[in-house]
Write an enzyme that holds these catalytic residues in place. Structure first.
Site, PDB file in Angstrom:
ATOM      1  N   GLU A  67       0.867  -1.185   0.000  1.00 36.90           N
ATOM      2  CA  GLU A  67       0.000   0.000   0.000  1.00 36.90           C
ATOM      3  C   GLU A  67       0.897   1.226   0.000  1.00 36.90           C
ATOM      4  O   GLU A  67       1.966   1.218   0.612  1.00 36.90           O
ATOM      5  CB  GLU A  67      -0.900   0.009   1.245  1.00 36.90           C
ATOM      6  CG  GLU A  67      -1.736   1.287   1.334  1.00 36.90           C
ATOM      7  CD  GLU A  67      -2.849   1.230   2.375  1.00 36.90           C
ATOM      8  OE1 GLU A  67      -2.831   0.340   3.237  1.00 36.90           O
ATOM      9  OE2 GLU A  67      -3.744   2.103   2.301  1.00 36.90           O
ATOM     10  N   CYS A 266      -6.636   0.765   3.043  1.00 31.59           N
ATOM     11  CA  CYS A 266      -7.631   1.855   3.050  1.00 31.59           C
ATOM     12  C   CYS A 266      -7.531   2.732   1.817  1.00 31.59           C
ATOM     13  O   CYS A 266      -8.504   3.406   1.439  1.00 31.59           O
ATOM     14  CB  CYS A 266      -7.442   2.721   4.280  1.00 31.59           C
ATOM     15  SG  CYS A 266      -7.849   1.875   5.800  1.00 31.59           S
ATOM     16  N   ASN A 397     -12.206  -3.336   0.737  1.00 30.88           N
ATOM     17  CA  ASN A 397     -11.081  -3.585   1.648  1.00 30.88           C
ATOM     18  C   ASN A 397     -11.588  -3.964   3.034  1.00 30.88           C
ATOM     19  O   ASN A 397     -11.756  -5.143   3.315  1.00 30.88           O
ATOM     20  CB  ASN A 397     -10.170  -2.361   1.702  1.00 30.88           C
ATOM     21  CG  ASN A 397      -9.042  -2.520   2.714  1.00 30.88           C
ATOM     22  OD1 ASN A 397      -8.422  -3.580   2.760  1.00 30.88           O
ATOM     23  ND2 ASN A 397      -8.799  -1.522   3.531  1.00 30.88           N
ATOM     24  N   GLU A 398     -11.858  -2.968   3.874  1.00 32.71           N
ATOM     25  CA  GLU A 398     -12.359  -3.288   5.228  1.00 32.71           C
ATOM     26  C   GLU A 398     -13.784  -2.773   5.336  1.00 32.71           C
ATOM     27  O   GLU A 398     -14.060  -1.835   6.077  1.00 32.71           O
ATOM     28  CB  GLU A 398     -11.466  -2.641   6.279  1.00 32.71           C
ATOM     29  CG  GLU A 398     -10.118  -3.317   6.424  1.00 32.71           C
ATOM     30  CD  GLU A 398      -9.240  -2.684   7.501  1.00 32.71           C
ATOM     31  OE1 GLU A 398      -9.472  -1.513   7.862  1.00 32.71           O
ATOM     32  OE2 GLU A 398      -8.308  -3.361   7.953  1.00 32.71           O
TER      33      GLU A 398
HETATM   34  O1  AHR Z   1      -2.069  -1.499   6.818  1.00 34.16           O
HETATM   35  C1  AHR Z   1      -2.517  -0.249   7.214  1.00 34.16           C
HETATM   36  C2  AHR Z   1      -4.038  -0.151   7.180  1.00 34.16           C
HETATM   37  O2  AHR Z   1      -4.615  -1.017   8.092  1.00 34.16           O
HETATM   38  C3  AHR Z   1      -4.673  -0.546   5.874  1.00 34.16           C
HETATM   39  O3  AHR Z   1      -4.684   0.491   4.981  1.00 34.16           O
HETATM   40  C4  AHR Z   1      -6.057  -0.898   6.278  1.00 34.16           C
HETATM   41  O4  AHR Z   1      -6.642  -1.849   5.446  1.00 34.16           O
HETATM   42  C5  AHR Z   1      -5.913  -1.359   7.704  1.00 34.16           C
HETATM   43  O5  AHR Z   1      -6.806  -0.714   8.540  1.00 34.16           O
END
Ligand code: AHR
Length: 678
Positions: A67, A266, A397-398
């Site tokens: 990321e 995220c 993602n989440e």
């Molecule tokens: O890895 C950091 C963050 O942690 C990521 O962006 C997210 O998916 C999680 O909350």
């Protein structure tokens, strides 16, 4: 709700879980005794049973999560050294300085760079119109990403675009060290032309500088337009022009990853929908990719990074290429019409979801489609006519709540119809337990999904307690992708370090992942990397600065597992039970049918050494084998820029007696033991 609140909730959950777990199973702790003892604590008799080799370890078992957080892409693996190279930041001169500009100079009127919009500009919207008065040698400096790091005698490719020169006789470009001494210089003589032309030159500094800057001096009297000022090391990964940092990719390569998850995290979702990651804006000509604020620019008030933007120089093409280089499956995660629920939670109405679904279909076409298709032909144009053979796609993602499942269903139905060959990854939300997680799993079970992406950022104690997490999961349900995890030891002055306590707990937990390889098909530590001077989130697997990179103890743990994955699982037990913390021992065992080896991973979390006798049931091994040991005397120990090899594996030769292996396990150690099978 922002990440801070999320952090607080996680911490609270963590406390509750930790305290309830403590009562449940007091033996699952890393022995905190300061001193480590060479005395043996116990002798354990273990059995490795070769009779059932039916469970295949997926080649995707150990992967990486990438990321653009902590300056992971711009300022990190994307090797560009010039920040805001094309004046696209909202503050167009951020990162640039003009000490002798007519605007600021008290004693000279040398010149000025006027930020100007292109007429009908698309991705690249701005350039500067440089006016030089009275041949006062107008100067423009770029500060780089927390400075510019260059190495003595290495070569750096400079390029810049120029147009409409009227009277500028020379542009001198110099690398400066922190005392403003020139360490490398080149001169460009601009011609007189209306249209944009790219000028290139090579800079070869005579000194290594970690935090230098670039100085551009304009001589003459008149004006010139300038854009796209770029400086890259010639030594990039595979020598690609405008490519990736070789040292960082080499470390990724060292992990032998089975997959690369990208672009997050995220960052996929965006703080609002406008700010979501849109892969189509990251492909095509590098200089036309539209800049966007990086969500981590403003996510944490105490870790603001006002200069954090995404140039997308590392975009989806480069990502697929990197995955291919690493021999890893690409695993892209796409937005599902929901912005980050810790931020705005903005939702696309269901009836407006089509463009989002189309993005997923088009990405498959870009990766795998024929070169006669729109997106397949762009892939060819970018230099890769062959398909990238993408097999996975993540939707969301989440995400959590009914809104996610409503949207997921729409994607899943169309993907199943048009691309049954693609495995779709889904999410039960950001936490590894609790109502949200239970509800998520219920829904995903009902939907009969293929792969569920679980995330856990928890204490080392949690990781030890959860070494048996997957032992009780339903074997008839979806498979698991442990898509983001890391042990977070206690904060020390606001910094959560990659210490040995965390790495050892992860190692113990990973034996549990491996023991459940029938269910757990993919795993990745997160986040992957962090710039030591520009990070937002810790711990991280690899720390780097402008010149060097440090693999953490956690990296060494990942590397030992991912380079010894084996092909088939076999049982390793004590009193017929898997080792999930009894006598502070955790273990998994595999065979590798291609190398004809048996491999045990055994973690000892005690502060004493332990002796284990391993009976090999149903298979003899050759006498000589190896034991690779990763250990440290102190739980607080880390690998640092000053001491990067503080915690690194050591290999010893060991011997077996046909069907019996006797091992001495160092205190607080991960041991990877290998023998050739007879
Ligand atoms: O890895 C950091 C963050 O942690 C990521 O962006 C997210 O998916 C999680 O909350």
């Amino acid at each position: 709700m922002n990440k801070i609140i999320k952090g607080a909730i996680t911490a609270l959950l963590l406390l509750v879980i930790a305290s309830s777990c403590k009562q449940k199973q007091p033996q699952n702790t890393i022995d905190n005794n300061k001193a480590v003892s060479k005395e043996f604590e116990t002798k354990s008799d273990l059995v490795v049973d070769f009779s059932d080799t039916g469970i295949v370890i997926q080649p995707t078992m150990y992967g990486v999560f990438f990321e653009d957080i902590n300056f992971g892409a711009d300022g990190g693996i994307y090797a560009e050294l010039i920040k805001n190279r094309s004046f696209e930041f909202p503050n167009p001169k951020m990162g640039w300085h003009e000490p002798n500009s007519v605007r600021y100079s008290l004693n000279g009127d040398s010149g000025f760079a006027k930020v100007t919009d292109y007429v009908n500009g698309k991705g690249n919207k701005r350039y500067v119109h440089v006016m030089v008065e009275n041949d006062q040698r107008y100067e423009l400096y770029n500060e780089g990403f927390r400075g510019i790091g260059v190495k003595a005698d290495a070569k750096y490719d400079l390029s810049l675009s120029l147009a409409k020169n009227k009277g500028i006789t020379q542009i001198s470009v110099a690398l400066l060290d922190t005392t403003n001494t020139v360490v490398g210089q080149t001169n460009i003589i601009p011609k007189e032309h209306e249209e944009w032309q790219t000028y290139t030159a090579t800079l070869q500094p005579n000194k290594t500088v970690a935090k230098g800057k670039l100085k551009i001096t304009f001589s003459g009297k008149g004006s010139i337009d300038m854009d796209l000022v770029s400086l890259f090391p010639q030594e990039t990964w595979k020598g690609r022009k405008k490519g990736l940092r070789k040292d960082l990719v080499t470390l990724l390569d060292g992990l032998n990853p089975g997959f690369v998850r990208f672009p997050g995290g995220c960052i996929v979702e965006g703080m609002n929908l406008d700010n979501r990651y849109q892969w189509k804006k990251t492909v095509g000509a590098w200089d036309e990719r539209e800049l966007m604020i990086n969500r981590w620019n403003i996510e944490f008030p105490n870790k603001n990074a006002p200069d954090y933007f995404q140039s997308f120089g590392l975009g989806f093409f480069e990502y697929f290429q990197l995955s291919e280089d690493l021999g890893a499956e690409p695993l892209p995660i796409l937005g599902c019409g929901m912005a980050c629920q810790f931020n705005s939670g903005e939702l696309v109405p269901l009836e407006d979801l089509d463009p989002y679904v189309q993005d997923a279909l088009d990405l498959i076409e870009f990766a795998n489609g024929s070169t006669n298709t729109k997106w397949g032909s762009l892939r060819k144009e970018m230099g890769h006519p062959e398909p990238f053979q993408m097999k996975y796609i993540g939707i969301g993602n989440e995400q959590w709540g009914p809104e996610y499942f409503e949207r997921y269903k729409v994607f899943a139905a169309i993907l199943a119809e048009k691309h049954p060959e693609i495995t779709v990854v889904s999410t039960p939300g950001p936490f590894p337990d609790g109502d949200m997680f239970e509800y998520g799993w219920e829904q995903l079970n009902e939907l009969d999904v293929a792969l569920v992406d679980e995330h856990y950022y928890k204490s080392p104690e949690w990781f030890l307690e959860n070494a048996d997490r997957y032992d009780s999961y339903d074997r008839n349900g979806p498979k698991v992708f442990a898509g983001e995890y890391a042990a977070h030891p206690k904060d020390k002055d606001g910094i959560v370090e990659n210490n040995w306590q965390a790495a050892l707990a992860e190692a113990a937990f990973m034996t549990g992942l491996e023991r459940n390889a029938d269910l757990v098909h993919l795993t990745s530590y997160a986040p992957l990397m962090a710039h030591a001077d520009a990070w937002q989130w810790a711990p991280d697997l690899i720390w780097f600065n402008n010149l060097e990179a440090v693999p953490t103890p956690n990296y060494q743990v990942q590397k030992l597992f991912s380079n010894n994955p084996g092909t088939n699982l076999i049982g390793i037990t004590k009193n017929d039970k898997p080792l999930t913390g009894q006598n502070n021992l955790y273990a998994s065992a595999v065979i590798d049918s291609s190398t004809q080896e048996v491999i045990f991973k055994i973690v000892n979390t005690a502060s004493q050494a332990q002796e284990v006798n391993i009976k090999l049931k149903g298979q003899d091994v050759v006498a000589k084998g190896t034991k690779t040991v990763l250990t440290s005397d102190g739980l607080e120990e880390i690998n640092s820029f000053e001491n990067p090899n503080n915690i690194v594996p050591q290999v010893e030769e060991i011997t077996a007696k046909e069907d019996m292996v006797q091992l001495q396990l160092a205190p607080r150690s991960l041991n990877v033991v290998k023998f050739k099978i007879k």
